[in-house]
Scaffold this motif. Structure first.
Motif, short mmCIF file in Angstrom:
data_model
loop_
_atom_site.label_atom_id
_atom_site.label_comp_id
_atom_site.label_asym_id
_atom_site.label_seq_id
_atom_site.Cartn_x
_atom_site.Cartn_y
_atom_site.Cartn_z
N VAL A 101 -1.07 -15.81 -26.70
CA VAL A 101 -2.36 -16.21 -26.69
C VAL A 101 -2.83 -16.74 -25.47
O VAL A 101 -2.18 -17.33 -24.41
N ASP A 102 -4.11 -16.32 -25.31
CA ASP A 102 -4.97 -16.34 -24.12
C ASP A 102 -5.86 -17.12 -24.00
O ASP A 102 -6.72 -17.88 -25.13
N PRO A 103 -5.75 -18.11 -23.13
CA PRO A 103 -6.62 -19.51 -23.32
C PRO A 103 -7.83 -19.45 -22.30
O PRO A 103 -8.59 -20.32 -23.21
N HIS A 104 -8.24 -18.26 -22.05
CA HIS A 104 -9.58 -17.81 -21.53
C HIS A 104 -10.41 -17.64 -22.55
O HIS A 104 -11.06 -18.01 -22.58
N LEU A 105 -9.89 -17.54 -24.01
CA LEU A 105 -10.45 -16.53 -24.76
C LEU A 105 -10.58 -18.26 -26.12
O LEU A 105 -11.25 -18.11 -27.24
#
Length: 302
Positions: free
Chosen positions: A57-61
């Motif tokens: 999972v990409d924390p930025h998005l």
């Protein structure tokens, strides 16, 4: 949707009692997988832990879903990275703090004067601080301190777990330094999907280049790909790397651009940048992830 979630969050928070589960343990919510692993190591069996983000999972998005609201409002403590890594969650955490919850930005433990600057984030700093093991040790100490303050009867246990984990991090650093030492300095050029490895590069003398910049919210254009392809050929870089939390199409486009110019470039493997690997695997832990990344990088660039 975001306004609805925030409104629901505040409403539920004010109408919800501080609730521990039936077992009486602290309810802890974490954001990234790196922080989840850290808090589990320090908290052990004395806490109930729920992580918002999973492997890949990409924390930025990442955006808070309605399903996350229950976890957040029932938490005694919320541990997050900070420095606007979890950009979409910042407003949620601010609302929770005003509602007398306890969100804890672990990056507050770091002297900001030592951080790498970044224009991509509202904090003005590169948030990928877990690639500096010394910073991650500060995270561990802060977690142990906060847990002990909230749950003093188990303070000795948290302290013992902290000491044990810090020793494991010392061993990790010794191990990876030995592995990196086998790679000649002129070959220490790390090209990845986005520039998440600047702290790693600073500590271990790598030149780090990310195709998308520091945040995956930015997109790489044709000119970016062509410029980086020229750089790879000039520096005779042997391999580039994809990342588990970033779509691989950008690196595949880079590989195609390099190959079209008559220079063969390999994809050296998948690195874990913004998230750990799957639960139950070595890469599903911070220590295992770091060792895996270093071994992958060194083997591909030799």
């Amino acid at each position: 949707m975001k306004k609805i979630i925030i409104l629901l969050l505040v409403t539920v928070t004010f109408n919800c009692k501080d609730s521990k589960r039936d077992n009486g343990k602290l309810n802890i919510v974490t954001t990234t997988t790196m922080i989840s692993d850290l808090v589990q190591n320090i908290g052990g069996d004395n806490i109930n832990l729920e992580g918002l983000m999973g492997s890949g999972v990409d924390p930025h998005l990442y955006k808070a879903s309605e399903g996350d609201v229950t976890k957040l409002v029932n938490a005694d403590i919320i541990f997050y990275n900070g420095l606007h890594l979890e950009g979409k969650l910042v407003e949620v955490f601010e609302k929770m703090e005003s509602a007398h919850k306890t969100p804890v930005a672990l990056s507050d433990a770091i002297d900001k004067r030592t951080l790498i600057g970044s224009e991509y984030f509202a904090s003005n700093y590169d948030p990928h601080v877990w690639f500096n093991i010394a910073y991650f040790k500060l995270f561990a100490q802060k977690v142990a301190r906060v847990l002990s303050e909230k749950d003093p009867k188990n303070a000795n246990s948290y302290k013992q777990n902290e000491t044990k984990y810090l020793e494991q991090l010392d061993i990790l650093e010794t191990t990876i330094k030995a592995t990196i030492a086998t790679l000649p300095q002129e070959k220490r050029i790390l090209v990845t999907a986005h520039d998440a490895f600047s702290y790693f590069g600073k500590n271990y003398a790598f030149e780090v280049v990310g195709l998308q910049g520091l945040s995956t919210a930015t997109e790489a254009g044709v000119q970016d790909v062509q410029e980086l392809a020229a750089f790879i050929i000039e520096k005779e870089v042997k391999a580039v790397f994809i990342e588990s939390s970033v779509p691989k199409r950008t690196i595949e486009a880079l590989q195609a651009a390099v190959n079209s110019k008559g220079y063969a470039i390999e994809i050296g493997g998948t690195l874990y940048s913004d998230a750990l690997g799957n639960n139950g695997t070595p890469e599903g832990t911070y220590i295992g992830m770091f060792e895996y990344n270093v071994n992958t990088i060194v083997n591909a660039l030799k």
